[in-house]
Motif scaffolding. Structure first.
Motif: not given
Length: 339
Positions: A80, A251-252, A278-279, A296
């Motif tokens: 990311r 979080n990823n 997330y992600d 996102q």
């Protein structure tokens, strides 16, 4: 004439002063259009290469935007972040700015910020992984140095930022799990001093409370921003006498470790336990699963947006602010609670 030449050789060949040639090359409007064109044509023909130090002294600009990044062991594998950097670089290049990443020891970044600001080595900075109470931003504000925050902070003064609606994303994820019948929902968070982690924890708690579910403190785990941190956190949740039936990871990076812990435990994702990250988790690391994600905008789009806010700030001093809404991207790692 070929090969690299300096400003003196170029000005001598044109019969102009070095000051005039320099100002023509840097676009000053006190040089006539005809002279500027003549200088630019000669510079190209002679292979003139600007001395960056001299250019910085002449214009007061470095033509460079920087980001100070506290690299840890897992950061080089953060796809990311790499995509965000690519988007920033592409957008800035269209406006003749370079982009530089300056590595710093985690939690010891201020010396690097001071060196960049005092030396005028960059024209603006992007502040990554913002904190709820962020000394880097307080320093940049006190120095009146241009910056854009990649994430909001608790600071009240106006400033330029790009962020996601972290609270809304976590709230939507928990509502989805509650809709599947889950009540023992756990959350693995990055350190809550990070602004995004604090916002996502707030979203988790608000969704639980609106459903009349008292959050169990034993199911709220904070861990290092690493894969190993996520793995150990998930293992500790599974070891409880009454483990969770669903898990949200904020979080990823930690999400990849949590996924590994769940798979290694023999649990079937989407059946024995539900997981939302997330992600998301990259397909090659998640196979055969497609991890349900709080999605996102792509990293490249985020990078371009950050670059545009920086460019606007440098052009006219406007504190651009952009908030993006996340969405839920359904995979096959969550589903109805087993009765």
């Amino acid at each position: 004439m070929t090969g690299k030449v300096n400003l003196k050789a170029l000005s001598d060949a044109l019969g102009l002063s070095r000051t005039t040639v320099s100002r023509a090359l840097n676009g000053y409007d006190d040089v006539s259009a005809a002279t500027r064109q003549r200088v630019e044509d000669a510079a190209r023909a002679m292979g003139y290469v600007a001395d960056p130090t001299a250019r910085r002294l002449a214009t007061g600009r470095a033509d460079m935007i920087g980001i100070v990044y506290p690299f840890g062991g897992d950061d080089l594998g953060d796809q990311r972040f790499a995509e965000v950097v690519a988007g920033i670089t592409e957008q800035l290049a269209q406006h003749q700015y370079d982009f530089v990443i300056v590595a710093a020891r985690p939690n010891a970044e201020l010396k690097t910020y001071r060196r960049l600001v005092d030396g005028k080595l960059v024209d603006a900075l992007i502040v990554a992984r913002t904190l709820v109470d962020d000394p880097r931003i307080r320093y940049l504000q006190s120095s009146a140095f241009p910056y854009v925050a990649y994430g909001r902070t608790g600071i009240a003064e106006p400033y330029a930022w790009f962020d996601f609606d972290n609270e809304a994303g976590a709230r939507d994820a928990v509502r989805r799990l509650i809709g599947f019948g889950h009540r023992r929902i756990a959350m693995i968070s990055a350190p809550l001093t990070l602004n995004f982690a604090a916002g996502r924890r707030m979203g988790f708690l608000s969704a639980m409370r609106e459903a009349g579910i008292a959050p169990d403190p034993a199911l709220l785990v904070e861990c290092p921003f690493t894969r190993d941190g996520g793995l150990c956190a998930a293992q500790s949740l599974l070891a409880q006498a009454e483990p969770p039936t669903a898990l949200l990871v904020d979080n990823n990076i930690a999400g990849g470790g949590a996924l590994r812990a769940l798979v290694d435990s023999g649990l079937r994702l989407g059946q024995d336990i539900s997981l939302i990250v997330y992600d998301g988790v990259p397909p090659d690391a998640a196979r055969p699963y497609r991890v349900t994600a709080v999605a996102q905008p792509t990293g490249r789009a985020t990078g371009r947006a950050l670059a545009n806010i920086v460019l606007r700030l440098l052009a006219d001093g406007r504190h651009g602010q952009q908030l993006e809404a996340p969405t839920i991207e359904a995979g096959n790692t969550d589903g109805p609670v087993r009765v």
